[in-house]
Design a protein around this motif. Structure first.
Motif, mmCIF file in Angstrom:
data_model
loop_
_atom_site.group_PDB
_atom_site.id
_atom_site.type_symbol
_atom_site.label_atom_id
_atom_site.label_comp_id
_atom_site.label_asym_id
_atom_site.label_seq_id
_atom_site.Cartn_x
_atom_site.Cartn_y
_atom_site.Cartn_z
ATOM 1 N N THR A 124 32.735 53.666 75.609
ATOM 2 C CA THR A 124 33.986 53.308 75.124
ATOM 3 C C THR A 124 33.856 51.801 74.989
ATOM 4 O OG1 THR A 124 35.133 53.032 77.161
ATOM 5 C CG2 THR A 124 35.079 55.270 76.046
ATOM 6 N N GLY A 125 32.732 51.184 75.324
ATOM 7 C CA GLY A 125 32.712 49.791 75.230
ATOM 8 C C GLY A 125 32.758 48.816 76.266
ATOM 9 N N ILE A 126 33.112 49.603 77.622
ATOM 10 C CA ILE A 126 33.311 49.079 78.975
ATOM 11 C C ILE A 126 31.950 48.606 79.498
ATOM 12 C CG2 ILE A 126 34.190 49.492 80.926
ATOM 13 C CD1 ILE A 126 36.283 51.352 80.225
ATOM 14 N N TRP A 127 31.899 47.315 79.815
ATOM 15 C CA TRP A 127 30.670 46.801 80.417
ATOM 16 C C TRP A 127 30.580 47.218 81.786
ATOM 17 C CZ3 TRP A 127 26.154 45.078 79.865
ATOM 18 C CH2 TRP A 127 25.538 44.131 80.851
ATOM 19 N N ALA A 128 29.359 47.841 82.248
ATOM 20 C CA ALA A 128 28.999 48.149 83.373
ATOM 21 C C ALA A 128 28.808 47.019 84.383
ATOM 22 C CB ALA A 128 28.164 49.249 83.411
ATOM 23 N N ASP A 129 29.943 46.333 84.842
ATOM 24 C CA ASP A 129 29.743 45.231 85.790
ATOM 25 C C ASP A 129 29.000 45.534 87.012
ATOM 26 O OD1 ASP A 129 29.843 42.158 85.567
ATOM 27 O OD2 ASP A 129 31.030 42.549 87.444
ATOM 28 N N ASN A 130 29.532 46.483 87.665
ATOM 29 C CA ASN A 130 28.952 46.622 88.915
ATOM 30 C C ASN A 130 27.264 47.074 88.960
ATOM 31 O OD1 ASN A 130 29.513 49.321 87.395
ATOM 32 N ND2 ASN A 130 29.453 50.428 89.304
ATOM 33 N N ILE A 131 26.768 47.687 87.843
ATOM 34 C CA ILE A 131 25.499 48.062 87.760
ATOM 35 C C ILE A 131 24.619 46.823 87.431
ATOM 36 C CG2 ILE A 131 23.911 49.353 86.544
ATOM 37 C CD1 ILE A 131 26.041 51.451 85.865
ATOM 38 N N TRP A 132 25.120 46.243 86.697
ATOM 39 C CA TRP A 132 24.611 44.859 86.179
ATOM 40 C C TRP A 132 24.391 43.961 87.470
ATOM 41 C CZ3 TRP A 132 21.265 43.091 82.658
ATOM 42 C CH2 TRP A 132 21.279 41.832 82.777
ATOM 43 N N LYS A 133 25.522 43.696 88.184
ATOM 44 C CA LYS A 133 25.324 42.891 89.294
ATOM 45 C C LYS A 133 24.236 43.349 90.300
ATOM 46 C CE LYS A 133 29.952 41.056 89.396
ATOM 47 N NZ LYS A 133 31.451 40.818 89.781
ATOM 48 N N ALA A 134 24.440 44.851 90.557
ATOM 49 C CA ALA A 134 23.324 45.471 91.473
ATOM 50 C C ALA A 134 21.816 45.282 90.933
ATOM 51 C CB ALA A 134 23.775 46.957 91.464
ATOM 52 N N VAL A 135 21.504 45.400 89.957
ATOM 53 C CA VAL A 135 20.147 45.208 89.416
ATOM 54 C C VAL A 135 19.916 43.895 89.520
ATOM 55 C CG1 VAL A 135 20.150 47.316 88.007
ATOM 56 C CG2 VAL A 135 20.663 45.099 87.069
ATOM 57 N N THR A 136 20.603 42.709 89.436
ATOM 58 C CA THR A 136 20.528 41.201 89.409
ATOM 59 C C THR A 136 20.212 41.085 90.665
ATOM 60 O OG1 THR A 136 22.015 40.944 87.511
ATOM 61 C CG2 THR A 136 21.398 39.106 88.922
ATOM 62 N N ILE A 137 20.946 41.560 91.588
ATOM 63 C CA ILE A 137 20.957 41.029 93.091
ATOM 64 C C ILE A 137 19.511 41.817 93.712
ATOM 65 C CG2 ILE A 137 21.662 41.804 95.448
ATOM 66 C CD1 ILE A 137 24.452 41.832 94.284
ATOM 67 N N ALA A 138 19.086 42.816 93.075
ATOM 68 C CA ALA A 138 17.786 43.740 93.477
ATOM 69 C C ALA A 138 16.712 42.816 92.998
ATOM 70 C CB ALA A 138 17.913 45.132 93.155
ATOM 71 N N GLY A 139 16.767 42.097 92.008
ATOM 72 C CA GLY A 139 15.778 41.336 91.346
ATOM 73 C C GLY A 139 15.121 42.100 90.400
ATOM 74 N N TYR A 140 15.538 42.925 89.683
ATOM 75 C CA TYR A 140 14.802 43.815 88.779
ATOM 76 C C TYR A 140 14.511 43.004 87.626
ATOM 77 C CZ TYR A 140 15.313 47.533 91.924
ATOM 78 O OH TYR A 140 15.403 48.456 93.062
ATOM 79 N N LEU A 141 15.513 41.973 87.280
ATOM 80 C CA LEU A 141 15.431 41.418 85.937
ATOM 81 C C LEU A 141 14.411 40.624 85.879
ATOM 82 C CD1 LEU A 141 19.229 40.055 85.700
ATOM 83 C CD2 LEU A 141 18.162 42.140 84.867
ATOM 84 N N GLU A 142 13.806 39.886 87.200
ATOM 85 C CA GLU A 142 12.548 39.155 87.107
ATOM 86 C C GLU A 142 11.550 39.766 87.424
ATOM 87 O OE1 GLU A 142 14.969 38.560 89.470
ATOM 88 O OE2 GLU A 142 16.155 37.464 88.277
ATOM 89 N N ALA A 143 11.249 41.396 87.343
ATOM 90 C CA ALA A 143 10.150 41.964 87.583
ATOM 91 C C ALA A 143 8.837 42.004 86.727
ATOM 92 C CB ALA A 143 10.461 43.498 87.668
ATOM 93 N N TRP A 144 9.019 41.527 85.232
ATOM 94 C CA TRP A 144 8.034 41.503 84.066
ATOM 95 C C TRP A 144 7.908 40.053 83.777
ATOM 96 C CZ3 TRP A 144 8.140 44.350 78.830
ATOM 97 C CH2 TRP A 144 6.910 44.509 78.413
ATOM 98 N N ASP A 145 8.416 39.076 84.404
ATOM 99 C CA ASP A 145 8.512 37.622 84.180
ATOM 100 C C ASP A 145 6.611 37.189 84.206
ATOM 101 O OD1 ASP A 145 10.868 37.491 84.120
ATOM 102 O OD2 ASP A 145 11.127 35.943 85.847
#
Length: 331
Positions: free
Chosen positions: A30-51
Motif C-alpha cells: 500500500t506504499g507504507i515504508w517498512a522503517d522497522n525492517i530498514w533500521k534492523a538491516v542497517t544496524i546489522a551492517g548488511y548495507l555495507e556487506a558488498w562494499d
C-alpha cells in the motif's frame, strides 16, 4: 560455504524471521515504508556487506540476496548493496541511506553535459524511498538524485517508479558500458529468485505432506511428486549457476545465472500454485508474496531471452576452439 558465511546465513535468516511478517508485506504493497525492517538491516551492517570487491564479499552478498528473496523483503536492501558496491568501485565513495539502481536501457531522452543530467528513467526499483540511484548515461557511470515523476508498482506490489532530470546536478564517474549495471542487476535479482525458489519449494513440499485428498496424502500422488521433483531440479540448477558467479563474476557466468534463475522462476511459480490449488491464490495465504515476486524479478535487468542472446554472442566471440575451455573453466 566458509564458517563465516555459514554463520552469516544463520544469523540473517534468524533476524528476518523475527522482523518480517505477512502484515509488513501487505502494508508495503500500500506504499507504507517498512522503517522497522530498514533500521534492523542497517544496524546489522548488511548495507555495507558488498562494499568491497572480492570473492568473500561477493559470496556474502549472494547469501543476503537469497535471504532477501526467501523472506520477500519489502525494502531496497539488495539495491542499496549493489549501488554502494558500484559507487565504491567507480567513484570511491559509499553514499548513505536507501539507494537504488536503474536499468540503463530504460532511460530515455538522456543527455549528460559535464555534471548536468537530463532525461527520464522508468521502472526504478524503490525510487520513491531512495535518496540516489546509480546508472550509466552516455557511457559514463552516474550517481543521480531520485526526482520522482510517477509512482507505480510491479505485480508483486513493489514500487517501480519513474524518475526525471532537467539539468540536474549529478556525480559523474569514469567511462563504462551499460553491461556493468545489467550484470550487477542480474546478480542481485538471481540471488533473490533463488531464495524465493527455495521458499516456494519448501511451502509446496510441506503442503503436499500435510494435505490429504481422497484419503491420501497429496504428496503420494505421482503427478504431485513429479511437480515437486521438477521444482527441486530447477531450484538446484538456478542455485548452482548463481554459486558460480561468486567465484567467477564473468559475463558468461552472470548470464548463465540469470537465464537459469528466470527460467526456473516461471516454472516454479506455476507448479507451486498447481500443488496448492485454490488456497494458493488467496490473499490470506502467503504463497503469492513469493510467486508474484518470481514473475516480476525474472523480467528485471534482462529476461532469460535477453541474457540468452547475450550469452550466445559471448560464445560466438570466444570461438569454437575455446568453447570447451570456457565451459569447463566457468561452469
Amino acid at each position: 560455504m566458509t564458517e563465516t558465511t555459514s554463520i552469516l546465513h544463520e544469523s540473517i535468516n534468524k533476524l528476518f524471521n523475527e522482523i518480517v511478517n505477512k502484515k509488513d508485506l501487505d502494508q508495503a504493497e500500500t506504499g507504507i515504508w517498512a522503517d522497522n525492517i530498514w533500521k534492523a538491516v542497517t544496524i546489522a551492517g548488511y548495507l555495507e556487506a558488498w562494499d568491497e570487491d572480492n570473492q568473500e564479499s561477493n559470496q556474502i552478498s549472494l547469501i543476503i540476496g537469497q535471504a532477501s528473496g526467501w523472506h520477500a523483503l519489502p525494502i531496497p536492501l539488495v539495491e542499496t548493496m549493489a549501488a554502494r558496491h558500484l559507487s565504491n568501485k567507480y567513484l570511491n565513495l559509499c553514499p548513505d541511506g536507501p539507494l537504488t539502481i536503474a536499468n540503463p536501457y530504460l532511460i530515455e531522452n538522456s543527455s549528460l553535459k559535464n555534471s548536468q543530467l537530463t532525461g527520464i528513467a522508468k521502472n526504478i526499483p524503490f525510487a520513491r524511498h531512495a535518496n540516489q540511484l546509480v546508472t550509466v548515461v552516455d557511457e559514463k557511470f552516474v550517481l543521480a538524485p531520485c526526482n520522482i515523476t510517477q509512482e507505480s508498482r510491479n505485480i508483486a506490489g513493489e514500487s517501480r517508479d519513474n524518475v526525471s532530470w532537467e539539468n540536474s546536478e549529478v556525480i559523474v564517474g569514469p567511462k563504462v558500458t551499460r553491461d556493468i549495471i545489467m550484470e550487477t542487476g542480474a546478480i542481485i535479482r538471481s540471488s533473490q529468485i533463488c531464495g524465493a525458489l527455495h521458499h516456494a519449494l519448501q511451502k509446496s513440499t510441506t503442503y503436499a505432506t500435510e494435505r490429504k485428498q481422497f484419503g491420501r496424502q497429496l504428496g503420494k500422488f505421482q503427478s504431485i511428486q513429479n511437480y515437486l521433483a521438477k521444482m527441486a531440479s530447477l531450484t538446484a540448477m538456478a542455485e548452482a549457476a548463481l554459486s558460480n558467479t561468486a567465484q567467477m563474476q564473468s559475463p558468461s557466468s552472470i548470464a548463465a545465472a540469470k537465464i537459469c534463475a528466470s527460467e526456473a522462476a516461471g516454472e516454479v511459480a506455476s507448479l507451486s500454485h498447481r500443488i496448492h490449488g485454490a488456497i494458493g491464490f488467496t490473499h490470506e495465504y502467503s504463497l503469492h508474496h513469493l510467486t508474484r515476486r518470481l514473475l516480476s524479478w525474472r523480467e528485471e535487468f534482462g529476461a532469460e531471452t535477453w541474457w540468452q542472446n547475450k550469452l550466445g554472442k559471448i560464445v560466438i566471440k570466444t570461438g569454437s576452439e575455446n568453447l570447451w575451455k570456457m565451459i569447463t573453466s566457468e561452469n
